[in-house]
Scaffold this active site. Structure first.
Site, short mmCIF file in Angstrom:
data_model
loop_
_atom_site.label_atom_id
_atom_site.label_comp_id
_atom_site.label_asym_id
_atom_site.label_seq_id
_atom_site.Cartn_x
_atom_site.Cartn_y
_atom_site.Cartn_z
N TYR A 78 -26.25 -40.80 14.48
CA TYR A 78 -25.43 -39.90 15.14
C TYR A 78 -24.34 -39.61 14.09
O TYR A 78 -24.22 -40.18 13.02
CB TYR A 78 -25.08 -40.32 16.42
CG TYR A 78 -24.08 -41.67 16.73
CD1 TYR A 78 -24.22 -42.33 17.92
CD2 TYR A 78 -23.40 -42.21 15.64
CE1 TYR A 78 -23.52 -43.48 18.04
CE2 TYR A 78 -22.75 -43.37 15.73
CZ TYR A 78 -22.80 -44.06 17.07
OH TYR A 78 -21.86 -45.08 17.32
N GLU A 79 -23.40 -38.57 14.27
CA GLU A 79 -22.55 -38.00 13.35
C GLU A 79 -23.36 -37.47 12.05
O GLU A 79 -22.56 -37.70 11.02
CB GLU A 79 -21.48 -38.94 13.11
CG GLU A 79 -20.56 -39.59 14.23
CD GLU A 79 -19.96 -38.33 15.01
OE1 GLU A 79 -19.68 -37.54 14.61
OE2 GLU A 79 -19.75 -38.58 16.30
N GLY A 80 -24.47 -37.10 12.27
CA GLY A 80 -25.07 -36.68 10.97
C GLY A 80 -26.14 -37.96 10.33
O GLY A 80 -25.31 -38.76 10.07
#
Length: 568
Positions: A427-429
């Site tokens: 997550y968050e890229g």
């Protein structure tokens, strides 16, 4: 051995490695004196040790669940969150005008990391609010700030961010959620969002969602996306949580870990919202939240690594098995167990140092506006996120190995660290996206920001040659090899860069870690940090060579096979 907050490590890194003194020397952060910082770390450490750490296992064993449309949280989480909120920890970095502490991101990052080590599932709740607070501070209207910020900062209300949809994950521009102007300053938001961390709870009066959606006629892709603040309960005329909004939690995801953190599928059916920022400016506003969230997620990885290391160390100091070469009679006297524990400690410390270096750059950007600090922060952010979370996963898995067969048994708690931290690389890229960002967008300056950091590493290594030649020389040589690869990389096309992006980021982190450890050895040559530094530089830093070779291998071996041949 219960969790012990590594307050001394943070203080040491602040004083000797990352340069918190230059942050404190600015007008913006002048009040964050060493005495204040020390007191904050000490109090946060107590909170983590005494309040949050005891909630680690209950959250895993008694997950959050959905009951009649309301999320019911794990036992003890309500009291734990209350302690976090009442201590002011939600608003550590927030604007004092609205009730925040106004602390540097460097100090905030250290506290968040400790909280992640103690109980990652619960720490996610204030982290989500912190990101929303920052986005509203930078992009919201004064009216929204005055109503929402004090309640978010106090922890009375909590915040989330809603990006992902079933068909739009990393490709955010493919989202289909829509918003229609009601003509009275509000918008009707409709759509479904997935993977919403802490999308609801039973311990705050309101949950405020930042939702990406598209207005009628907006262009396709990210340029047509706007951002809306959509509260669970619409504030009444007195600013209190009022009637329920037209939104609901459809279900909770069944995850491999983070069971105490409810990850929601959210449904919006003409829910009332307010635009944050300009029309079509949704991604710009959301990235304000996401960039620091990436540093925060990197810190989560480091925090879990610390927790897993302490858990494994306690077991190794107690477990008796086989003949050993030492005199304790426990498995810590086995060479391979020592190798694993040293690796866990050295990797965690390196990742911690890199994250705090990034946080200092963010603070200096905030305080001075100097574009060199901004470029440095931008370059270090994907490294801090990817390396921090990779190390979290690797150390957690190594912790299971230290436990042997008992690590595979859930009752020992070792496996929980591995299950909980696994998602942080996603997550968050994803970490692959972080690496692509590093070699593409962050190298648009031709490698200038990278070379400035390498200049500093080599200067520090030069200064250490007389006292620690066996450690200084390898760090200098590794930095020079990284510089040569960087010069080669910036001349390549994007496909070649992307083919070598992940090993390049890892190699950069390896060299940064070598710098962190070398400076630690300079300041503590005869202590434990000096010994751990020698281990890292002699055994782990050499990995950079093979990583740089992979970086320069090109893309032919990746794209030489057809999709059909992959399945052959």
């Amino acid at each position: 051995m219960p969790y012990r907050a590594p307050v001394d490590d943070y203080s040491f890194l602040f004083d000797h490695i990352v340069g918190l003194d230059q942050v404190i020397a600015t007008d913006r952060f002048a009040e964050a004196t060493p005495d204040v910082t020390s007191a904050i770390l000490t109090e946060a450490g107590k909170l983590c040790e005494e309040v949050m750490a005891p909630l680690q296992r209950p959250g895993d064993l008694h997950p959050a669940h959905l009951e009649n449309g309301v999320v019911r949280t794990s036992p003890g989480y309500a009291d734990g969150y209350k302690a976090i909120a009442e201590g002011g920890w939600v608003g550590m970095a927030a604007d004092p005008e609205y009730g925040g502490m106004g602390l540097p991101m460097t100090v905030t990052s250290a506290v968040n990391e400790m909280m992640s080590a103690a109980c990652l599932s619960l720490q996610l709740a204030p982290l989500m609010s912190q990101g929303q607070i920052e986005a509203l501070e930078h992009h919201a209207s004064d009216a929204i700030k005055e109503l929402y910020l004090p309640k978010l900062i106090s922890g009375e209300w909590s915040g989330t961010m809603n990006l992902t949809e079933p068909q739009a994950g990393s490709d955010v521009g493919a989202l289909t959620s829509k918003a229609e102007d009601n003509g009275d300053g509000t918008f009707s938001v409709t759509g479904q969002k997935i993977y919403i961390s802490w999308g609801d709870n039973d311990f705050t009066d309101n949950v405020c969602h930042l939702v990406l959606a598209r207005l009628p006629g907006a262009p396709a892709g990210t340029k047509g996306i706007s951002l809306f603040l959509v509260p669970r309960n619409i504030p009444d005329e007195n600013g209190n949580a009022g009637v329920a909004n037209a939104l609901k939690v459809v279900s909770l995801e069944h995850k491999m870990g983070l069971h105490g953190s409810p990850t929601c599928v959210m449904q919006y059916d003409g829910a009332t919202g307010w635009m944050v920022g300009a029309e079509g400016g949704g991604m710009a506003a959301m990235f304000t939240m996401m960039n620091n969230a990436r540093l925060g997620v990197g810190g989560q990885g480091v925090g879990v690594a610390e927790g897993a290391y302490q858990h494994a160390l306690a077991y190794a100091l107690d477990r008796k098995q086989g003949k050993t070469d030492g005199d304790t009679g426990t498995i810590i006297d086995h060479a391979d167990v020592r190798r694993m524990l040293m690796t866990m400690r050295a990797e965690t410390y390196a990742a911690r140092g890199i994250g705090l270096m990034c946080a200092v750059a963010i603070d200096m950007t905030t305080a001075t506006g100097d574009p060199r600090w901004k470029s440095r922060a931008a370059l270090l952010t994907p490294i801090a996120k990817a390396f921090g979370t990779d190390i979290g996963n690797e150390v957690a898995n190594m912790g299971i190995q230290v436990h042997g067969g008992m690590g595979f048994v859930e009752e020992t708690g070792a496996a929980q660290y591995a299950r909980d931290v696994r998602v942080t690389t996603i997550y968050e890229g994803t970490n692959g996206i972080q690496a692509m960002d590093l070699v593409a967008r962050k190298m648009m300056d031709g490698g200038d920001a990278a070379n400035l950091i390498l200049d500093e590493i080599e200067a520090a290594a030069e200064a250490a040659r007389d006292t620690l030649p066996d450690l200084a020389e390898p760090v200098w040589q590794a930095s020079e090899s990284l510089r040569e690869t960087t010069e080669w990389l910036v001349k390549q096309d994007h496909r070649t860069r992307f083919a070598g992006a992940v090993p390049y980021l890892r190699a950069f982190a390896r060299v940064l870690g070598g710098h962190v450890h070398l400076m630690s050895a300079v300041a503590d040559a005869d202590g434990a940090r000096g010994k751990v530094a020698a281990f890292y530089i002699q055994r782990l830093l050499p990995e950079h060579g093979s990583l740089l070779a992979q970086t320069q291998a090109g893309d032919q071996d990746l794209f030489g096979m057809t999709p059909e041949e992959f399945a052959a």
